[in-house]
Design a protein around this motif. Structure first.
Motif, PDB file in Angstrom:
ATOM      1  N   ASP A  42     -49.970  20.601  10.736  1.00 14.77           N
ATOM      2  CA  ASP A  42     -49.885  20.459   9.198  1.00 14.77           C
ATOM      3  C   ASP A  42     -49.171  21.809   8.655  1.00 14.77           C
ATOM      4  N   ARG A  43     -48.909  21.410   7.249  1.00 15.23           N
ATOM      5  CA  ARG A  43     -48.108  22.710   6.742  1.00 15.23           C
ATOM      6  C   ARG A  43     -49.152  23.952   6.059  1.00 15.23           C
TER       7      ARG A  43
ATOM      8  N   ASP B 292     -51.009  23.682   3.545  1.00 16.00           N
ATOM      9  CA  ASP B 292     -51.577  23.704   2.247  1.00 16.00           C
ATOM     10  C   ASP B 292     -52.532  22.854   1.784  1.00 16.00           C
TER      11      ASP B 292
ATOM     12  N   SER C 294     -52.470  18.977   2.790  1.00 26.41           N
ATOM     13  CA  SER C 294     -52.106  18.519   3.990  1.00 26.41           C
ATOM     14  C   SER C 294     -53.413  18.910   4.779  1.00 26.41           C
TER      15      SER C 294
ATOM     16  N   GLY D 117     -46.896  17.255   6.251  1.00 27.32           N
ATOM     17  CA  GLY D 117     -46.276  18.240   5.335  1.00 27.32           C
ATOM     18  C   GLY D 117     -44.754  17.720   5.274  1.00 27.32           C
TER      19      GLY D 117
ATOM     20  N   THR E 296     -42.456  20.835   8.583  1.00 26.62           N
ATOM     21  CA  THR E 296     -43.574  20.931   9.717  1.00 26.62           C
ATOM     22  C   THR E 296     -43.180  20.275  10.822  1.00 26.62           C
TER      23      THR E 296
ATOM     24  N   HIS F   9     -45.616  12.611   4.966  1.00 25.64           N
ATOM     25  CA  HIS F   9     -45.127  13.701   3.833  1.00 25.64           C
ATOM     26  C   HIS F   9     -46.061  13.978   2.787  1.00 25.64           C
ATOM     27  N   THR F  10     -46.274  15.014   2.503  1.00 23.66           N
ATOM     28  CA  THR F  10     -47.494  15.335   1.398  1.00 23.66           C
ATOM     29  C   THR F  10     -46.253  16.034   0.361  1.00 23.66           C
TER      30      THR F  10
END
Ligand code: NAD
Length: 270
Positions: free
Chosen positions: A7-8, A10, A13, A43, A47, A68-69
């Motif tokens: 995950d990214r 954040d 995510s 992400g 990502t 996608h977040t």
């Protein structure tokens, strides 16, 4: 199915990652960081590129899927609110053989230095740029001299990367069913003395291009989101990777041209 998540990092995510792990644990789905069969990226497109390079040595046995977040990405077609649906669909699959995957071509890059040859793969593209000075390099196609390039750089993309940096350079969008690479110029110098083709070029599988930078040139190389500086390069060979492709798990259809339309044009509301 053994899975892992990249995950990214954040909060949003990471929250989705935790939710997925909980659902997977309840259904007895095994988390396996070292050798997963399916990798979920949560992400953005960056990502998914990170996930691809994290598992680069196992790419032939892993299928990727992206949530996608942020805004809709090119590789990340699932929305955060669909995570339960995606988890349900994933958990119904008992083995990699049951998984429906689409396979997309990659760019293979061989970098020759006095120490030997190193091979890399790019999902989107490989770029070569001069640092401090204009990049000067001879470009050969299938062992024949093609042109001397002078300018900011050269971008060599896969079909799935054709919608990334290549698109900003005016390159064509290439359907990933076509096993090809695209060479696009980055700000070439064209006048009465210096001349390049000025258009991007698409090479089929089994063709190759060699780039011979002028000696000891200080250059910035990129492989997708990864950057390295080098001044020891003798030549670089690019072609469609012969033996390996990237696999994306498809739990519902999302044709390439719909993806292009949704990412770049949006659907007109009447
Ligand atoms: P980033 O976060 O700056 O991402 C750049 C944008 O590229 C994002 O909007 C991302 O969604 C989009 N993108 C990435 N791959 C794509 C694809 N295959 N099709 C359509 N859009 C795509 O940078 P990052 O996360 O480190 O990602 C690296 C990628 O960014 C590179 O592989 C390259 O394709 C792209 N990029 C584009 C430009 C440009 O258009 N001028 C410049 C540098 C890098």
């Amino acid at each position: 199915m053994k899975y892992n998540i990249v995950d990214r990092g954040d909060e949003h995510s990471r929250g989705l990652t935790e939710r997925f792990h909980n659902m997977a644990a309840q259904h007895g789905m095994q988390r396996e960081e070292a050798a997963p069969e399916i990798v979920l990226s949560i992400g953005g497109d960056g990502t998914l590129l990170q996930a691809f390079h994290k598992y680069i040595t196992q790419i032939d046995r892993i299928a990727f899927v992206g949530i996608h977040t942020g805004r809709l990405g090119f590789f990340t077609d699932w929305k955060p609110e669909e995570i339960e649906l995606l988890a349900d669909l994933m958990m119904k699959v008992r083995s990699p053989e049951e998984l429906h995957v689409v396979k997309y071509p990659l760019v293979e890059i061989e970098i020759k230095t006095s120490a030997g040859i190193e091979t890399h793969l790019a999902l989107n593209e490989f770029t070569l740029k001069g640092i401090e000075t204009t990049l000067v390099a001879q470009l050969h196609i299938n062992d024949e001299m093609f042109e001397t390039f002078r300018g900011d750089g050269i971008c060599i993309s896969s079909p799935s990367g054709s919608t990334g940096y290549n698109k900003s350079l005016g390159g064509a969008m290439v359907h990933p069913a076509l096993e090809a690479i695209q060479i696009a110029e980055i700000a070439s110098i064209n006048n009465r003395i210096y001349r390049t083709l000025g258009s991007s070029v698409i090479l089929p599988k089994h063709h190759h291009c060699d780039i011979y930078p002028s000696s000891q040139q200080h250059m910035l190389l990129s492989l997708d989101h990864l950057y390295i500086q080098r001044n020891d390069i003798i030549s670089i060979r690019c072609r469609v990777a012969a033996d390996v492709k990237v696999s994306f798990a498809r739990f519902r259809p999302f044709p390439f041209w719909n993806r292009v339309r949704d990412a770049f044009i949006g659907i007109e509301k009447h």
